[in-house]
Design an enzyme around this catalytic site. Structure first.
Site, short mmCIF file in Angstrom:
data_model
loop_
_atom_site.label_atom_id
_atom_site.label_comp_id
_atom_site.label_asym_id
_atom_site.label_seq_id
_atom_site.Cartn_x
_atom_site.Cartn_y
_atom_site.Cartn_z
N ARG A 1 -31.89 34.06 14.24
CA ARG A 1 -30.50 33.62 14.22
C ARG A 1 -30.03 33.31 15.65
NH1 ARG A 1 -30.72 38.22 10.77
NH2 ARG A 1 -30.21 37.73 8.59
N LYS B 1 -29.02 41.55 11.79
CA LYS B 1 -27.80 41.93 11.09
C LYS B 1 -27.91 43.33 10.50
CE LYS B 1 -25.49 37.70 9.53
NZ LYS B 1 -25.11 36.92 8.35
N HIS C 1 -28.54 26.94 13.16
CA HIS C 1 -28.71 27.39 11.79
C HIS C 1 -29.51 26.37 10.97
CE1 HIS C 1 -27.78 30.72 9.23
NE2 HIS C 1 -27.41 29.94 8.25
N ARG D 1 -33.01 26.99 11.78
CA ARG D 1 -33.49 28.18 11.04
C ARG D 1 -33.81 27.79 9.59
NH1 ARG D 1 -32.90 34.06 10.31
NH2 ARG D 1 -31.63 34.50 8.47
N HIS E 1 -33.49 38.73 5.74
CA HIS E 1 -32.56 38.77 4.61
C HIS E 1 -32.61 40.13 3.93
CE1 HIS E 1 -32.52 34.10 4.02
NE2 HIS E 1 -31.66 34.50 4.93
N TYR F 1 -34.01 28.32 -0.52
CA TYR F 1 -34.94 27.40 0.12
C TYR F 1 -35.93 26.77 -0.85
CZ TYR F 1 -33.05 29.39 4.35
OH TYR F 1 -32.19 29.79 5.33
#
Length: 315
Positions: free
Chosen positions: A159, A183, A257, A260, A283, A292
């Site tokens: 990220r 995250k 992004h 990514r 994730h 995706y």
């Protein structure tokens, strides 16, 4: 600021460890809700606890008012996605109040949320990425740094915030991997492919020379600005935008992004399984990674035509 809201903000910042951007968005959403109900402009400050006591703050959290807030937000031109983000923040606030025995139930759970169209992730064509990476390496530190930032995002799927926060100690050269904290303070290891490892070796040598010329250099930061300071979020945005403006094939939205997204999409198209992509991207659930699969149909079609017995026989 309302004391009740302050306690909630402290909870998500300290205990939940949400990013400052998320904290800001959650605070704004709750404030916007109260401003709507009280008939205030979103630019006005909420009244103090003395004028707007805690009891009244809690009494306003009812399904009728939340529906009104949603309808007004949509009427003012906000997209269904933006409204749902606000409602999600409001729901978290109500959950906090519920756990602290200040509400009997979460009123957001009794409200239908706006239906939003499923947004497919944008991604770059693989040939365009290959053409960019095939360019001769620049000599200057600044230009080489920019090339490595783009290559690192594409080769690792990191990220923007993870790239900006990257430190030298995060790169384990002996094992060819990055060990980062993403995250939710979740740690993960990302393999470094050979082309990136070679590029990083050249970059680190150039960085060492550059740092020697800057006394106040951010010693631990992996990437440095032109003045020797650690890079920041908008710096990463500007690098991607600037780099992709140099060659054809990169029209539209040029952001970290999208890069990514391209990393994940190209991995999937080349046969990587979703669970592996999920782990590399950081994730929390497979559902976030499944988006995706949208452009993997052509790859699936090739596999089908190659593997299906009737397809092979032309029948």
């Amino acid at each position: 600021m309302l004391a009740l809201l302050d306690r909630f903000i402290n909870h998500i910042r300290v205990h939940k460890r949400y990013s400052e951007r998320t904290v800001f968005l959650y605070r704004s959403a709750v404030c916007d809700f109260y401003c709507h109900i009280l008939g205030l402009s979103v630019h006005e400050e909420l009244p103090s606890d003395e004028i707007f006591p805690e009891k009244e703050q809690l009494e306003l959290l009812i399904p009728l008012h939340i529906r009104s807030f949603i309808a007004d937000s949509l009427k003012n031109g906000l997209s269904a996605r933006s409204v749902n983000l606000k409602v999600c923040a409001l729901s978290s606030y109500c959950d906090y109040l519920l756990k602290n025995n200040l509400l009997a139930e979460n009123p957001v759970g009794m409200v239908y949320r706006p239906k939003q169209n499923k947004r497919l992730p944008l991604f770059y064509d693989q040939d365009a990425i290959d053409a960019y990476l095939a360019q001769p390496l620049p000599d200057s530190y600044n230009e080489l740094r920019d090339r490595v930032i783009v290559a690192a995002i594409y080769a690792t799927g990191m990220r923007r915030a993870e790239i900006a926060a990257l430190k030298i100690c995060n790169y384990d050269k002996s094992r060819s991997l990055f060990r980062i904290t993403g995250k939710g303070d979740k740690e993960r290891e990302i393999p470094v492919v050979p082309f990136l490892a070679k590029l990083l070796g050249q970059y680190m040598q150039k960085r060492e020379e550059f740092a020697a010329e800057h006394e106040k250099c951010g010693e631990t930061a992996f990437f440095l600005t032109n003045k020797g300071n650690p890079i920041y979020l908008n710096f990463v945005n500007n690098v991607v935008r600037r780099e992709f403006s140099k060659i054809p094939g990169f029209g539209g939205k040029n952001t970290p992004h999208v890069l990514r997204h391209s990393f994940a999409t190209h991995l999937l198209n080349d046969g990587a399984d979703l669970n592996s992509i999920k782990e590399v991207l950081g994730h929390s659930s497979l559902a976030a990674t499944q988006v995706y699969t949208h452009n993997s149909f052509e790859q699936l079609k090739k596999v089908y035509l190659t593997a299906h017995p009737r397809a092979k026989k032309g029948g």
